[in-house]
Design a protein around this motif. Structure first.
Motif, PDB file in Angstrom:
ATOM      1  N   SER A 400       0.848  -1.197   0.000  1.00  0.00           N
ATOM      2  CA  SER A 400       0.000   0.000   0.000  1.00  0.00           C
ATOM      3  C   SER A 400       0.878   1.239   0.000  1.00  0.00           C
ATOM      4  O   SER A 400       2.048   1.200   0.398  1.00  0.00           O
ATOM      5  N   GLU A 401       0.278   2.337  -0.434  1.00  0.00           N
ATOM      6  CA  GLU A 401       0.999   3.602  -0.539  1.00  0.00           C
ATOM      7  C   GLU A 401       0.160   4.695   0.097  1.00  0.00           C
ATOM      8  O   GLU A 401      -1.033   4.832  -0.207  1.00  0.00           O
ATOM      9  N   GLN A 402       0.782   5.465   0.996  1.00  0.00           N
ATOM     10  CA  GLN A 402       0.108   6.557   1.682  1.00  0.00           C
ATOM     11  C   GLN A 402       0.928   7.817   1.497  1.00  0.00           C
ATOM     12  O   GLN A 402       1.920   8.034   2.188  1.00  0.00           O
ATOM     13  N   GLY A 403       0.523   8.631   0.525  1.00  0.00           N
ATOM     14  CA  GLY A 403       1.314   9.820   0.211  1.00  0.00           C
ATOM     15  C   GLY A 403       2.649   9.424  -0.387  1.00  0.00           C
ATOM     16  O   GLY A 403       2.719   8.706  -1.386  1.00  0.00           O
ATOM     17  N   ASP A 404       3.723   9.877   0.231  1.00  0.00           N
ATOM     18  CA  ASP A 404       5.065   9.534  -0.219  1.00  0.00           C
ATOM     19  C   ASP A 404       5.605   8.273   0.452  1.00  0.00           C
ATOM     20  O   ASP A 404       6.710   7.832   0.127  1.00  0.00           O
ATOM     21  N   ASN A 405       4.869   7.696   1.380  1.00  0.00           N
ATOM     22  CA  ASN A 405       5.343   6.553   2.137  1.00  0.00           C
ATOM     23  C   ASN A 405       4.749   5.254   1.593  1.00  0.00           C
ATOM     24  O   ASN A 405       3.622   5.228   1.091  1.00  0.00           O
ATOM     25  N   VAL A 406       5.545   4.195   1.697  1.00  0.00           N
ATOM     26  CA  VAL A 406       5.154   2.875   1.184  1.00  0.00           C
ATOM     27  C   VAL A 406       5.212   1.879   2.336  1.00  0.00           C
ATOM     28  O   VAL A 406       6.177   1.887   3.116  1.00  0.00           O
ATOM     29  N   GLU A 407       4.177   1.043   2.446  1.00  0.00           N
ATOM     30  CA  GLU A 407       4.141   0.010   3.482  1.00  0.00           C
ATOM     31  C   GLU A 407       3.900  -1.347   2.823  1.00  0.00           C
ATOM     32  O   GLU A 407       2.971  -1.502   2.032  1.00  0.00           O
ATOM     33  N   LEU A 408       4.753  -2.309   3.170  1.00  0.00           N
ATOM     34  CA  LEU A 408       4.638  -3.676   2.654  1.00  0.00           C
ATOM     35  C   LEU A 408       4.555  -4.620   3.844  1.00  0.00           C
ATOM     36  O   LEU A 408       5.392  -4.561   4.754  1.00  0.00           O
ATOM     37  N   THR A 409       3.535  -5.474   3.849  1.00  0.00           N
ATOM     38  CA  THR A 409       3.392  -6.471   4.919  1.00  0.00           C
ATOM     39  C   THR A 409       3.401  -7.873   4.305  1.00  0.00           C
ATOM     40  O   THR A 409       2.753  -8.115   3.284  1.00  0.00           O
ATOM     41  N   ILE A 410       4.154  -8.749   4.935  1.00  0.00           N
ATOM     42  CA  ILE A 410       4.226 -10.154   4.519  1.00  0.00           C
ATOM     43  C   ILE A 410       3.869 -11.001   5.732  1.00  0.00           C
ATOM     44  O   ILE A 410       4.586 -10.996   6.737  1.00  0.00           O
ATOM     45  N   ARG A 411       2.772 -11.740   5.640  1.00  0.00           N
ATOM     46  CA  ARG A 411       2.301 -12.545   6.762  1.00  0.00           C
ATOM     47  C   ARG A 411       2.407 -14.025   6.413  1.00  0.00           C
ATOM     48  O   ARG A 411       2.078 -14.441   5.295  1.00  0.00           O
ATOM     49  N   ASP A 412       2.885 -14.798   7.380  1.00  0.00           N
ATOM     50  CA  ASP A 412       2.873 -16.247   7.191  1.00  0.00           C
ATOM     51  C   ASP A 412       1.843 -16.860   8.132  1.00  0.00           C
ATOM     52  O   ASP A 412       1.229 -16.155   8.937  1.00  0.00           O
ATOM     53  N   TYR A 413       1.656 -18.178   8.042  1.00  0.00           N
ATOM     54  CA  TYR A 413       0.656 -18.886   8.851  1.00  0.00           C
ATOM     55  C   TYR A 413       1.317 -19.947   9.722  1.00  0.00           C
ATOM     56  O   TYR A 413       0.752 -21.001   9.988  1.00  0.00           O
ATOM     57  N   GLY A 414       2.525 -19.633  10.173  1.00  0.00           N
ATOM     58  CA  GLY A 414       3.223 -20.539  11.065  1.00  0.00           C
ATOM     59  C   GLY A 414       2.802 -20.350  12.509  1.00  0.00           C
ATOM     60  O   GLY A 414       1.820 -19.647  12.810  1.00  0.00           O
ATOM     61  N   PRO A 415       3.544 -20.904  13.447  1.00  0.00           N
ATOM     62  CA  PRO A 415       3.185 -20.801  14.868  1.00  0.00           C
ATOM     63  C   PRO A 415       3.527 -19.451  15.482  1.00  0.00           C
ATOM     64  O   PRO A 415       3.185 -19.195  16.640  1.00  0.00           O
ATOM     65  N   GLY A 416       4.213 -18.574  14.718  1.00  0.00           N
ATOM     66  CA  GLY A 416       4.632 -17.308  15.300  1.00  0.00           C
ATOM     67  C   GLY A 416       5.921 -17.439  16.090  1.00  0.00           C
ATOM     68  O   GLY A 416       6.584 -18.488  16.084  1.00  0.00           O
ATOM     69  N   VAL A 417       6.270 -16.380  16.796  1.00  0.00           N
ATOM     70  CA  VAL A 417       7.522 -16.326  17.550  1.00  0.00           C
ATOM     71  C   VAL A 417       7.213 -15.811  18.946  1.00  0.00           C
ATOM     72  O   VAL A 417       6.411 -14.881  19.096  1.00  0.00           O
ATOM     73  N   PRO A 418       7.794 -16.386  19.981  1.00  0.00           N
ATOM     74  CA  PRO A 418       7.602 -15.827  21.328  1.00  0.00           C
ATOM     75  C   PRO A 418       7.990 -14.345  21.355  1.00  0.00           C
ATOM     76  O   PRO A 418       8.983 -13.944  20.728  1.00  0.00           O
ATOM     77  N   ASP A 419       7.220 -13.549  22.054  1.00  0.00           N
ATOM     78  CA  ASP A 419       7.461 -12.105  22.065  1.00  0.00           C
ATOM     79  C   ASP A 419       8.865 -11.752  22.532  1.00  0.00           C
ATOM     80  O   ASP A 419       9.490 -10.820  22.017  1.00  0.00           O
ATOM     81  N   GLU A 420       9.370 -12.502  23.501  1.00  0.00           N
ATOM     82  CA  GLU A 420      10.708 -12.180  24.015  1.00  0.00           C
ATOM     83  C   GLU A 420      11.812 -12.517  23.031  1.00  0.00           C
ATOM     84  O   GLU A 420      12.957 -12.071  23.188  1.00  0.00           O
ATOM     85  N   ALA A 421      11.478 -13.300  21.983  1.00  0.00           N
ATOM     86  CA  ALA A 421      12.499 -13.697  21.010  1.00  0.00           C
ATOM     87  C   ALA A 421      12.449 -12.857  19.736  1.00  0.00           C
ATOM     88  O   ALA A 421      13.292 -13.030  18.861  1.00  0.00           O
ATOM     89  N   LEU A 422      11.492 -11.949  19.610  1.00  0.00           N
ATOM     90  CA  LEU A 422      11.357 -11.170  18.374  1.00  0.00           C
ATOM     91  C   LEU A 422      12.607 -10.342  18.077  1.00  0.00           C
ATOM     92  O   LEU A 422      13.059 -10.259  16.937  1.00  0.00           O
ATOM     93  N   ASP A 423      13.143  -9.703  19.107  1.00  0.00           N
ATOM     94  CA  ASP A 423      14.295  -8.820  18.881  1.00  0.00           C
ATOM     95  C   ASP A 423      15.562  -9.583  18.528  1.00  0.00           C
ATOM     96  O   ASP A 423      16.507  -8.997  17.995  1.00  0.00           O
ATOM     97  N   THR A 424      15.606 -10.880  18.818  1.00  0.00           N
ATOM     98  CA  THR A 424      16.827 -11.647  18.554  1.00  0.00           C
ATOM     99  C   THR A 424      16.851 -12.246  17.151  1.00  0.00           C
ATOM    100  O   THR A 424      17.879 -12.780  16.734  1.00  0.00           O
ATOM    101  N   LEU A 425      15.736 -12.156  16.405  1.00  0.00           N
ATOM    102  CA  LEU A 425      15.680 -12.804  15.103  1.00  0.00           C
ATOM    103  C   LEU A 425      16.618 -12.170  14.084  1.00  0.00           C
ATOM    104  O   LEU A 425      16.968 -12.796  13.085  1.00  0.00           O
ATOM    105  N   PHE A 426      17.007 -10.909  14.305  1.00  0.00           N
ATOM    106  CA  PHE A 426      17.912 -10.242  13.370  1.00  0.00           C
ATOM    107  C   PHE A 426      19.381 -10.552  13.655  1.00  0.00           C
ATOM    108  O   PHE A 426      20.248 -10.197  12.854  1.00  0.00           O
TER     109      PHE A 426
END
Length: 482
Positions: A400-426
């Protein structure tokens, strides 16, 4: 807040507004003080003149009151022929109705001063009338004669009738029951009412010219001062996006020269670090390839098949880790020029490739064009889409595009990730249990590579869990950074 949205984002705009408001406020305050002083001075001068004029009128009324009734017309005739008085004088049987001018603060001061003076000088005066009137159509007697009907030599030295009429002070006083003296005179400054409003058109015009000149000079000076900062910001932005830029010119004010010198030194140090890093990893790639190959050859000489297989497995893993680390550095620092990229077409190609491989990908994207490095951006989005397919089974992509900004979302249907582990995925080589089970050949470098590339484009990569399950990767590309 509305005020915050109206404030310009640029330093030039903000300094210009400050200068404009400062000049306007200073002009307003100065004009108010100046106008108040002019008004007070005009009132003081008018009151002083009215005091003398009232004294002269009281003396004239006293004189005419002392004359016998039949002598008054003779004296008035002599005054008209010979002059010598500041008043036009007439005697009427009753007060003449006079249409007064519009009352102002200045005219009110004069009238009150004359009335007070008459009361002081003539305490026994039965009745009197004081008013300002315009000479045009001004009646001077009970029989309807106006000022314009009189001979010029009767009024030309006493009143101003043309070309620019001045307001006439008319004083009528009762001498006896059937006799009223009529006195008409000008103020010492005939056009004293002009001082009642100091903010005249010519003065306002002069103020506007002065204000415009100051504002133009202020804007020019502010632009001259902020132009080097804009150049410095452009150089920092370009360098932050991976381009090799020329050093910023070290000229201008002392503070800017110091800033530019520090920026150039920082840029040179970072560039040397990048160059050294590239040389280091190139050397690692070259130097490790030979000993790993040599170790593999030596393991062939082992008689123990189990030990030989273990050695081969460890060396293969080591070689894969080296290649992954090198690939991580190279993919995050692809040297290519920025160009216009149809982001929706790029996503369609990636989705089509995934479908050919038997994966389920749903794409919703309108035409969106960004300025980016095509290969690097493709690498980042491909990593995100591959992760969604490998660890979530299927993917949904929304652009989607909002003015000059662009947003792209990619969703999967897996089990997800524990919230405390989100920051470590990078972090490099971080793989969760579900990831190791779904993709045993992965190295845990894809998300880090994708984030580095997106950051190099001035964007953001955010990971969140979907409320209905699965992981959502949001890519935010800000228009000003593209």
């Amino acid at each position: 807040m509305l005020i915050a949205r109206l404030v310009p984002r640029s330093l030039l705009g903000r300094l210009t507004i400050v200068m404009v408001l400062g000049v306007l406020v200073a002009q307003l305050i100065a004009n108010l003080i100046w106008a108040q002083q002019i008004r007070q001075q005009a009132e003081g001068e008018a009151a002083e003149a009215a005091l003398h004029l009232g004294g002269s009128a009281a003396a004239a009324i006293r004189f005419f009151k002392s004359l016998p009734t039949n002598y008054r017309p003779l004296l008035i005739e002599q005054l008209r022929e010979m002059g010598g008085t500041r008043f036009y004088v007439n005697v009427n049987s009753a007060p003449v109705p006079v249409t007064p001018i519009e009352d102002t603060e200045l005219s009110h001061v004069v009238l009150e001063t004359v009335r007070t003076k008459l009361r002081e000088e003539l305490p026994r005066l039965v009745d009197y009338r004081v008013a300002f009137a315009w000479p045009d159509g001004l009646p001077v007697s009970n029989d309807g004669v106006t000022l314009q009907d009189l001979p010029d030599d009767w009024v030309q030295h006493t009143l101003i009738v043309r070309p620019r009429p001045a307001p006439v002070l008319v004083i009528q006083a009762e001498l006896e029951s059937s006799g009223w003296v009529y006195l008409a005179a000008l103020m010492p400054d005939p056009y004293f009412l002009d001082s009642a409003n100091p903010i005249t058109l010519d003065r306002v015009g002069l103020q506007l010219v002065t204000l415009l000149a100051v504002l133009l000079l202020s804007v020019s000076v502010v632009g001259w001062l902020t132009r080097p900062l804009a150049e410095l910001a452009a150089a920092a932005k370009s360098f932050g996006q991976g381009a090799r830029t020329e050093p910023v010119a070290e000229s201008g004010s002392r503070e800017f020269v110091q800033t530019a010198r520090a920026f150039n030194a920082m840029q040179a140090r970072i560039q040397r670090y990048i160059d050294d890093r590239e040389r280091l990893f190139s050397s690692i790639s070259h130097d490790l390839r030979t000993p790993i190959t040599r170790l593999k050859l030596r393991t062939e000489l082992l008689d123990d098949d189990a030990a030989r297989a273990d050695f081969h497995e460890d060396l293969d893993e080591l070689e894969l880790m080296v290649k992954g680390a090198l690939q991580s550095v190279k993919d995050a620092d692809i040297h290519e020029n920025r160009t216009a990229v149809r982001l929706d077409l790029l996503l369609e190609r990636l989705a089509a490739d995934a479908k050919l491989a038997g994966h389920e990908v749903a794409l919703a994207a309108g035409p969106v064009t960004v300025i980016a490095k095509p290969l690097a951006l493709k690498r980042a989005l491909s990593n995100l889409l591959d992760n969604a397919i490998k660890y979530g089974g299927r993917a949904e992509v929304l652009l989607s595009e909002q003015g000059d900004n662009v947003e792209l979302t990619i969703r999967d249907y897996g089990p997800g990730v524990p919230d405390e582990a989100l920051d470590t995925l990078f972090d490099p080589y971080v793989r969760l249990e579900h990831g190791r089970q779904s993709n045993q050949s992965g190295m845990g470098l894809g998300l880090g590579i994708a984030r580095n590339i997106i950051h190099a484009h001035g964007g953001e990569l955010l990971l969140t869990n979907h409320p209905d399950g699965g992981l959502v990767a949001r890519v935010l590309l800000i228009g000003e950074a593209l």
